[in-house]
Design an enzyme around this catalytic site. Structure first.
Site, PDB file in Angstrom:
ATOM      1  N   SER A 102       0.810  -1.210   0.000  1.00 42.99           N
ATOM      2  CA  SER A 102       0.000   0.000   0.000  1.00 42.99           C
ATOM      3  C   SER A 102       0.849   1.267   0.000  1.00 42.99           C
ATOM      4  O   SER A 102       1.611   1.513  -0.922  1.00 42.99           O
ATOM      5  CB  SER A 102      -0.958  -0.046   1.188  1.00 42.99           C
ATOM      6  OG  SER A 102      -1.904   0.988   1.134  1.00 42.99           O
ATOM      7  N   ASP A 245      -2.670   6.149  -3.614  1.00 40.91           N
ATOM      8  CA  ASP A 245      -1.521   5.584  -2.909  1.00 40.91           C
ATOM      9  C   ASP A 245      -0.945   4.437  -3.731  1.00 40.91           C
ATOM     10  O   ASP A 245      -1.337   4.217  -4.883  1.00 40.91           O
ATOM     11  CB  ASP A 245      -1.906   5.143  -1.492  1.00 40.91           C
ATOM     12  CG  ASP A 245      -2.898   3.983  -1.485  1.00 40.91           C
ATOM     13  OD1 ASP A 245      -3.567   3.761  -2.515  1.00 40.91           O
ATOM     14  OD2 ASP A 245      -3.007   3.297  -0.449  1.00 40.91           O
ATOM     15  N   ASP A 247      -1.185   1.208  -3.928  1.00 32.32           N
ATOM     16  CA  ASP A 247      -2.029   0.191  -4.558  1.00 32.32           C
ATOM     17  C   ASP A 247      -3.367   0.752  -5.010  1.00 32.32           C
ATOM     18  O   ASP A 247      -4.268   0.007  -5.379  1.00 32.32           O
ATOM     19  CB  ASP A 247      -2.231  -1.013  -3.631  1.00 32.32           C
ATOM     20  CG  ASP A 247      -3.032  -0.678  -2.380  1.00 32.32           C
ATOM     21  OD1 ASP A 247      -3.055   0.503  -1.988  1.00 32.32           O
ATOM     22  OD2 ASP A 247      -3.619  -1.606  -1.783  1.00 32.32           O
ATOM     23  N   ASP A 249      -5.962   2.139  -3.657  1.00 31.51           N
ATOM     24  CA  ASP A 249      -7.250   1.980  -2.979  1.00 31.51           C
ATOM     25  C   ASP A 249      -7.567   3.168  -2.079  1.00 31.51           C
ATOM     26  O   ASP A 249      -8.583   3.176  -1.384  1.00 31.51           O
ATOM     27  CB  ASP A 249      -7.302   0.673  -2.180  1.00 31.51           C
ATOM     28  CG  ASP A 249      -6.331   0.634  -1.001  1.00 31.51           C
ATOM     29  OD1 ASP A 249      -5.496   1.553  -0.863  1.00 31.51           O
ATOM     30  OD2 ASP A 249      -6.405  -0.339  -0.215  1.00 31.51           O
TER      31      ASP A 249
END
Length: 450
Positions: A102, A245, A247, A249
């Protein structure tokens, strides 16, 4: 029961550290594959990743693990976490995997697992997989017979499928024609799909963080470092800035004046639009204990309810599913829109915000700052051991602070789930009072921890 490998969002750690090695990734693949082999059909897992250098190593190791227990593997390449969740469901896979840490720096990595419905795994599934991971050490996971070993293949149209899906969430009667948008992809998983989707919907797109090299993910770019985005929006005369960010999400927005708009303001904007269109289920939304009290008061003034959960998008989603809400999220920018997705989706959330801007024909600085946040202060107190929050002196100080804040603010005091830290947060109408109460509680915790 405490979990050995899984944290609040999958398995995460420093690459080639204790829980994030190629050997561990292979065991996770074997264990998860064995757990999800149910029935006699040909089983399938989809695997996506972000742009970290270590993604190649972990991806190959997981392919070895899955194929060794008889699961076929579909490789998606760099893709957002929500895209993996969506494709797991749409491709009728038995499970999905996202290799990502992340918003963490590139040296970390992680493994997130999804069930066939596209949702993150339950505690029961994670405990069962943990038991199988330990069993893999002793050869307790049955391997596939030679004719049943899995195959691996790469899907070339995965990006196109996700872009088509994301665009379908934008209202057909609206357009992004005339919008100039700066999008910062954090040199992460959304670096190709997010700019493409915005451009195909009609926007003029200026890109940041779209040159990943394996080591620059989240490095001075993305939702956790919006400084460059703020500067670029103002310098280019853009209508809006969007930051994802690593990833993709999570979403943070920057208005045309270069001011950051956090997840609380974005949830208020989306919920208001949904309520106007009669789409807001339960006439409310789900947020965490960290969302600003100003959000709650603003929504209440419009007849929109709000329930709170523990910190973490996982808890938000559980409450949404259990109680039938379709909007939820966190102040940090994880926004879950269950009409479209089974997890947070930065691009889809951005498109809902843009839909409100296109409908209102108003500048972002006017539309997105929905309420004035109350003064909020969070401090961390590190301790060496024991349970300082249970000390009588600490409980007495907390009770006095709560009594002082009745009707004027609130306290959130909790131990961290990942480190020996007590987090003390207060918010209220009086900034000086908030600071005084937080400092007093922190001092009491420090004394109790000695």
């Amino acid at each position: 029961m405490a979990r050995k490998y899984f944290g609040t969002d999958g398995i995460r750690g420093v690459t080639n550290g204790a829980n994030m090695t190629a050997a561990m990734a292979m065991k996770v693949g074997m264990a998860a594959g064995a757990h999800f082999r149910r029935g006699d059909h040909r089983h399938r897992v989809v695997i996506g990743k972000d742009t970290r250098l270590s993604g190649y190593m972990l991806e190959n190791a997981m392919v070895a693990g899955f194929t060794s227990v008889g699961m076929d593997v579909v490789l998606l390449g760099p893709m957002p976490t929500p895209a993996v969740a969506m494709l797991t469901q749409s491709m009728r896979a038995d499970m999905g995997v996202m290799i990502s840490a992340s918003h963490n720096p590139y040296g970390d990595n992680g493994i997130k697992l999804f069930g066939p419905d596209g949702y993150k795994l339950s505690d029961e599934d994670e405990r069962a997989i943990e038991a199988l991971i330990d069993g893999a050490e002793n050869g307790e996971i049955p391997l596939a017979a030679p004719p049943e070993i899995g195959r691996a293949r790469r899907v070339e149209d995965a990006q196109g499928r996700y872009i088509h899906f994301a665009k379908s969430t934008f209202p057909e009667d609206l357009t992004l024609d005339g919008f100039k948008i700066v999008v910062d992809c954090a040199n992460g998983a959304g670096y190709q799909v997010a700019p493409s989707a915005l451009w195909e919907l009609g926007a003029e797109v200026i890109t940041l963080g779209v040159t990943p090299n394996g080591k620059n993910i989240n490095d001075g770019v993305g939702s956790t470092a919006p400084g460059l985005l703020c500067e670029t929006v103002v310098a280019s005369g853009a209508h809006l800035g969007i930051a994802l960010d690593g990833d993709a999400d999570r979403l943070i927005v920057v208005d045309e004046q270069g001011h950051v708009v956090d997840g609380d303001q974005l949830m208020a904007t989306i919920a208001t639009g949904y309520a106007r269109a009669g789409r807001l289920r339960n006439d409310g939304l789900v947020a965490t204990v960290m969302s600003n009290l100003g959000l709650e008061r603003h929504l209440a003034a419009q007849g929109i309810g709000m329930i709170r959960t523990a910190v973490g998008d996982r808890h938000v989603l559980e409450a949404m599913r259990a109680q039938g809400y379709n909007v939820g999220g966190e102040q940090s920018g994880h926004i879950i829109l269950s009409d479209y997705a089974t997890t947070g989706d930065g691009l889809v959330a951005a498109l809902q915000v843009l839909a409100e801007l296109a409908w209102a024909k108003a500048p972002a600085s006017e539309l997105l700052h929905r309420f004035e946040p109350l003064p909020q202060l969070l401090k961390n107190v590190r301790f060496k051991g024991g349970k300082p929050l249970e000390a009588d002196a600490v409980q007495a100080v907390i009770a006095e602070a709560e009594a002082e804040l009745i009707g004027k603010g609130r306290l959130v005091i909790r131990p961290s789930g990942t480190e020996p830290v007590i987090r003390v947060m207060a918010e209220g109408d009086d900034a000086a009072q908030v600071t005084r109460l937080v400092d007093r509680i922190c001092d009491a915790v420090r004394v109790a921890a000695e």
